[in-house]
Design a protein around this motif. Structure first.
Motif, PDB file in Angstrom:
ATOM      1  N   LEU A 128       0.873  -1.171   0.000  1.00  0.00           N
ATOM      2  CA  LEU A 128       0.000   0.000   0.000  1.00  0.00           C
ATOM      3  C   LEU A 128       0.906   1.215   0.000  1.00  0.00           C
ATOM      4  N   LEU A 129       0.868   1.999  -1.070  1.00  0.00           N
ATOM      5  CA  LEU A 129       1.689   3.191  -1.216  1.00  0.00           C
ATOM      6  C   LEU A 129       0.829   4.416  -0.941  1.00  0.00           C
ATOM      7  N   VAL A 130       1.140   5.126   0.139  1.00  0.00           N
ATOM      8  CA  VAL A 130       0.393   6.324   0.526  1.00  0.00           C
ATOM      9  C   VAL A 130       1.295   7.526   0.247  1.00  0.00           C
ATOM     10  N   GLU A 131       1.008   8.220  -0.846  1.00  0.00           N
ATOM     11  CA  GLU A 131       1.873   9.314  -1.313  1.00  0.00           C
ATOM     12  C   GLU A 131       1.003  10.332  -2.044  1.00  0.00           C
ATOM     13  N   ASP A 132       1.074  11.611  -1.625  1.00  0.00           N
ATOM     14  CA  ASP A 132       0.224  12.625  -2.250  1.00  0.00           C
ATOM     15  C   ASP A 132       0.819  13.217  -3.524  1.00  0.00           C
ATOM     16  N   ASP A 133       2.124  13.102  -3.726  1.00  0.00           N
ATOM     17  CA  ASP A 133       2.761  13.634  -4.935  1.00  0.00           C
ATOM     18  C   ASP A 133       2.582  12.626  -6.074  1.00  0.00           C
ATOM     19  N   GLU A 134       1.791  13.025  -7.073  1.00  0.00           N
ATOM     20  CA  GLU A 134       1.432  12.097  -8.150  1.00  0.00           C
ATOM     21  C   GLU A 134       2.658  11.562  -8.899  1.00  0.00           C
ATOM     22  N   LEU A 135       3.643  12.407  -9.169  1.00  0.00           N
ATOM     23  CA  LEU A 135       4.837  11.962  -9.893  1.00  0.00           C
ATOM     24  C   LEU A 135       5.626  10.938  -9.080  1.00  0.00           C
TER      25      LEU A 135
ATOM     26  N   LEU B 165       2.166  -6.240  -6.222  1.00  0.00           N
ATOM     27  CA  LEU B 165       0.872  -5.624  -6.480  1.00  0.00           C
ATOM     28  C   LEU B 165       0.881  -4.344  -5.654  1.00  0.00           C
ATOM     29  N   VAL B 166       0.577  -3.210  -6.272  1.00  0.00           N
ATOM     30  CA  VAL B 166       0.644  -1.931  -5.568  1.00  0.00           C
ATOM     31  C   VAL B 166      -0.737  -1.297  -5.520  1.00  0.00           C
ATOM     32  N   LEU B 167      -1.190  -1.024  -4.318  1.00  0.00           N
ATOM     33  CA  LEU B 167      -2.423  -0.272  -4.098  1.00  0.00           C
ATOM     34  C   LEU B 167      -1.981   1.138  -3.733  1.00  0.00           C
ATOM     35  N   THR B 168      -2.572   2.159  -4.355  1.00  0.00           N
ATOM     36  CA  THR B 168      -2.126   3.519  -4.089  1.00  0.00           C
ATOM     37  C   THR B 168      -3.221   4.356  -3.449  1.00  0.00           C
ATOM     38  N   ALA B 169      -2.772   5.280  -2.605  1.00  0.00           N
ATOM     39  CA  ALA B 169      -3.660   6.235  -1.955  1.00  0.00           C
ATOM     40  C   ALA B 169      -2.973   7.596  -1.979  1.00  0.00           C
ATOM     41  N   ALA B 170      -3.702   8.630  -2.388  1.00  0.00           N
ATOM     42  CA  ALA B 170      -3.139   9.978  -2.460  1.00  0.00           C
ATOM     43  C   ALA B 170      -3.340  10.754  -1.161  1.00  0.00           C
ATOM     44  N   CYS B 171      -4.120  10.183  -0.241  1.00  0.00           N
ATOM     45  CA  CYS B 171      -4.385  10.867   1.024  1.00  0.00           C
ATOM     46  C   CYS B 171      -4.701   9.837   2.108  1.00  0.00           C
TER      47      CYS B 171
ATOM     48  N   ASP C  10       0.784  -6.440   2.580  1.00  0.00           N
ATOM     49  CA  ASP C  10       1.959  -6.982   3.257  1.00  0.00           C
ATOM     50  C   ASP C  10       2.856  -5.893   3.836  1.00  0.00           C
ATOM     51  N   VAL C  11       2.911  -4.741   3.181  1.00  0.00           N
ATOM     52  CA  VAL C  11       3.774  -3.630   3.591  1.00  0.00           C
ATOM     53  C   VAL C  11       3.091  -2.313   3.229  1.00  0.00           C
ATOM     54  N   VAL C  12       3.254  -1.310   4.093  1.00  0.00           N
ATOM     55  CA  VAL C  12       2.760   0.035   3.792  1.00  0.00           C
ATOM     56  C   VAL C  12       3.964   0.957   3.599  1.00  0.00           C
ATOM     57  N   LEU C  13       3.972   1.677   2.485  1.00  0.00           N
ATOM     58  CA  LEU C  13       4.940   2.756   2.246  1.00  0.00           C
ATOM     59  C   LEU C  13       4.185   4.051   2.497  1.00  0.00           C
ATOM     60  N   LEU C  14       4.612   4.813   3.486  1.00  0.00           N
ATOM     61  CA  LEU C  14       3.828   5.945   3.978  1.00  0.00           C
ATOM     62  C   LEU C  14       4.591   7.257   3.904  1.00  0.00           C
ATOM     63  N   ASP C  15       3.997   8.234   3.236  1.00  0.00           N
ATOM     64  CA  ASP C  15       4.488   9.613   3.285  1.00  0.00           C
ATOM     65  C   ASP C  15       3.833  10.241   4.512  1.00  0.00           C
ATOM     66  N   VAL C  16       4.559  11.057   5.269  1.00  0.00           N
ATOM     67  CA  VAL C  16       3.951  11.616   6.483  1.00  0.00           C
ATOM     68  C   VAL C  16       3.329  12.992   6.279  1.00  0.00           C
ATOM     69  N   HIS C  17       3.619  13.642   5.151  1.00  0.00           N
ATOM     70  CA  HIS C  17       3.042  14.965   4.903  1.00  0.00           C
ATOM     71  C   HIS C  17       1.951  14.830   3.849  1.00  0.00           C
ATOM     72  N   LEU C  18       0.752  14.551   4.313  1.00  0.00           N
ATOM     73  CA  LEU C  18      -0.394  14.314   3.439  1.00  0.00           C
ATOM     74  C   LEU C  18      -1.356  15.495   3.529  1.00  0.00           C
ATOM     75  N   PRO C  19      -2.175  15.693   2.491  1.00  0.00           N
ATOM     76  CA  PRO C  19      -3.054  16.878   2.467  1.00  0.00           C
ATOM     77  C   PRO C  19      -4.172  16.849   3.512  1.00  0.00           C
ATOM     78  N   ASP C  20      -4.601  15.660   3.925  1.00  0.00           N
ATOM     79  CA  ASP C  20      -5.784  15.592   4.790  1.00  0.00           C
ATOM     80  C   ASP C  20      -5.520  15.090   6.204  1.00  0.00           C
ATOM     81  N   VAL C  21      -4.332  14.544   6.460  1.00  0.00           N
ATOM     82  CA  VAL C  21      -4.065  13.971   7.777  1.00  0.00           C
ATOM     83  C   VAL C  21      -2.565  13.970   8.029  1.00  0.00           C
ATOM     84  N   ASN C  22      -2.209  14.088   9.284  1.00  0.00           N
ATOM     85  CA  ASN C  22      -0.818  13.986   9.688  1.00  0.00           C
ATOM     86  C   ASN C  22      -0.399  12.512   9.595  1.00  0.00           C
ATOM     87  N   GLY C  23       0.764  12.253   9.031  1.00  0.00           N
ATOM     88  CA  GLY C  23       1.232  10.877   8.859  1.00  0.00           C
ATOM     89  C   GLY C  23       1.382  10.118  10.163  1.00  0.00           C
TER      90      GLY C  23
END
Length: 129
Positions: free
Chosen positions: A14-21, A36-42, A58-71
């Motif tokens: 699960l990739l949680v990243e707000d920067d589309e690029l 297999l990658v599931l993506t979330a922008a927020c 199985d694993v979460v890749l998490l950005d902590v600076h998201l538009p709607d919630v603190n990481g």
């Protein structure tokens, strides 16, 4: 890369990243390696995927600076929902207090962007259960 527990399940990130690029680039890298990658922008989207994933995560890749919630808050929520799920943080800004709090929440690894492809893949592989 190997399947967890040898059960033929395709490892899912699960990739949680707000920067589309950044999200697209990381997705391509992981898919090319067989994930297999599931993506979330927020954070809201991430919680939805954690509640009803298309495949067991199985694993979460998490950005902590998201538009709607603190990481950190999202990581705490994730811990409530899935206490054992490995979390790898990839962030653009390193804040020592943030890092300390994330490690207290059981984060597997903490990176500052940009991250080398080899390091990303090795870390995800190492985090697999």
């Amino acid at each position: 890369m190997t399947s967890p527990a040898g059960n033929g399940h395709q490892p899912t990130v699960l990739l949680v990243e707000d920067d589309e690029l950044v999200r697209d680039a990381m997705t391509r890298i992981l898919v090319r390696e067989g994930y297999l990658v599931l993506t979330a922008a927020c954070g809201h989207d991430a919680i939805g995927l954690l509640k009803t994933p298309l495949s067991p995560i199985d694993v979460v890749l998490l950005d902590v600076h998201l538009p709607d919630v603190n990481g950190i808050d999202l990581c705490a929520r994730l811990r409530e929902m899935h206490p054992k799920l490995p979390v790898v943080v990839c962030t653009g800004e390193a804040d020592p207090e943030e890092a300390a709090e994330l490690f207290r929440l059981g984060v597997h690894r903490y990176f500052c962007k940009p991250i080398a492809v080899e390091e990303l893949l090795a870390t995800v592989e190492a985090a697999l259960p």
